[in-house]
Enzyme design. Structure first.
Site, PDB file in Angstrom:
ATOM      1  N   CYS A  49       0.910  -1.135  -0.013  1.00  0.00           N
ATOM      2  CA  CYS A  49       0.092  -0.006   0.187  1.00  0.00           C
ATOM      3  C   CYS A  49       0.964   1.367  -0.004  1.00  0.00           C
ATOM      4  CB  CYS A  49      -0.850  -0.170   1.431  1.00  0.00           C
ATOM      5  SG  CYS A  49      -1.919   1.651   1.539  1.00  0.00           S
ATOM      6  N   CYS A 341      19.079  18.696  18.471  1.00  0.00           N
ATOM      7  CA  CYS A 341      18.721  19.701  19.494  1.00  0.00           C
ATOM      8  C   CYS A 341      18.407  18.716  20.970  1.00  0.00           C
ATOM      9  CB  CYS A 341      17.964  20.538  19.364  1.00  0.00           C
ATOM     10  SG  CYS A 341      18.002  21.787  20.506  1.00  0.00           S
TER      11      CYS A 341
END
Length: 368
Positions: A49, A341
């Site tokens: 799919c 970060c």
């Protein structure tokens, strides 16, 4: 087919609304340049799919665009109805445009393997038929060679008990699917989640790839990286460390342990001890949090979509400790262009002269 009936039932209205003809792209689609002269590359994959395959690739840093469509068949400009009936020779596929400076073709292959059943020649999960088989469509000789090498490595890894049957085929023409198929996971999140949950895809992938965690290499002796129980975490972590790692909190910028740390060494998960980042990849981002251009051990990093703060960000968690670490952004410096970060509260720093003693001697060579 059950799944075709399921799709038709859910999306009849959308099908009638979709009136845009499919567009085709030819075999010259390999590398191209953006308006700014930055090189981009194209890869084409099939894994069942295309809603799911598109969603899986779109989440990868360095992937610029993913389009759902059809390829490998013998009918020009096929419709979804024609392809899903299985008579055109096409497969549902995605075309991935990516930045090779941020993600390599080898890494894209790895993403594909981790999101399909490469041993199934009759389709993928609940979607049955040749139109849902898995395949790699190479755009040039280099992609062909890398795909063959990657397939062979997967076969030899022992990950699967059955032969790897994913086809490696020359790319010819790609036909873009109807508009309502594009970004389906974002445009129709509830219906997409319902389909994916019932498709059997995630259940299979969890079964196969969870072995990776169970077979993780030990840190020292027979001690494996693991997450202690909650009672132990509450005793051993500070309130801030617990809030950040267990409740997805964020520490204050410029007022944390490592944002300006310039010592040589590595950063490990405060919860599990698994190695995460190196000072060799740390840079001053100006944000007030420790920032890195890449992970030290990529396998220990897990990425997830974060929909908090009214935006979509990529959360970074540790694989074995399942600690919230921070986020990754695409505004970092060369060579990766990424900014991992992190929260200092989720990390423990180990100086170079302590690596051997702490059981991380394998990383000493990179500092010599």
């Amino acid at each position: 087919m059950i799944i075709d009936w399921f799709r038709t039932l859910l999306f009849t209205t959308l099908i009638f609304m979709a009136g845009v003809a499919a567009a085709a792209t030819g075999p010259d689609q390999g590398a191209h340049m953006t308006d700014k002269g930055k090189k981009q590359m194209v890869a084409t994959f099939a894994g069942g799919c295309f809603w799911c395959v598109e969603s899986d690739f779109a989440k990868e840093p360095g992937v610029i665009k993913v389009i759902s469509g059809f390829t490998g068949g013998n009918v020009a400009n096929p419709t979804y109805k024609q392809v899903s009936a299985g008579g055109t020779g096409h497969v549902e596929a995605v075309q991935v445009t990516y930045d090779p400076a941020r993600i390599s073709y080898e890494q894209l292959l790895d993403v594909l393997w981790r999101h399909i059943d490469p041993t199934d020649s009759g389709g993928q999960f609940v979607d049955r038929g040749s139109q849902y088989r898995s395949a790699i469509f190479y755009h040039d000789q280099e992609q062909h060679d890398l795909a063959e090498k990657s397939k062979q490595a997967l076969q030899q890894s022992g990950r699967f008990d059955k032969p790897i049957v994913t086809q490696i085929l020359p790319f010819k023409t790609f036909y873009v699917a109807e508009d309502y198929h594009q970004d389906y996971y974002k445009e129709n999140p509830l219906r997409y989640k319902c389909y994916r949950r019932n498709s059997g895809r995630d259940e299979f992938l969890e079964k196969i790839w969870s072995k990776e965690i169970k077979k993780a290499a030990p840190m020292t002796g027979n001690t494996r990286y693991h997450k202690p129980d909650d009672a132990t975490l509450r005793k051993t972590l500070t309130p801030l460390q617990y809030k950040v790692t267990q409740k997805e909190g964020t520490e204050p910028p410029f007022k944390n342990a490592y944002w300006d740390n310039k010592q040589a060494g590595i950063y490990v998960d405060i919860v599990s001890g698994e190695p995460l980042f190196s000072s060799l990849d740390k840079y001053t981002s100006g944000t007030g949090w420790p920032s890195f251009v890449r992970p030290l051990v990529k396998e220990n990093i897990v990425e997830r979509e974060d929909h908090k703060l009214f935006s979509v960000r990529t959360e970074i968690r540790s694989r074995h400790g399942d600690s919230h670490l921070g986020h990754v952004f695409s505004d970092g410096p060369p060579p990766t262009g990424l900014r991992y970060c992190m929260n200092s509260a989720a990390l423990r720093f180990i100086p170079v002269d302590q690596l051997e003693k702490e059981g991380y001697g394998e990383f000493l060579a990179s500092f010599k």
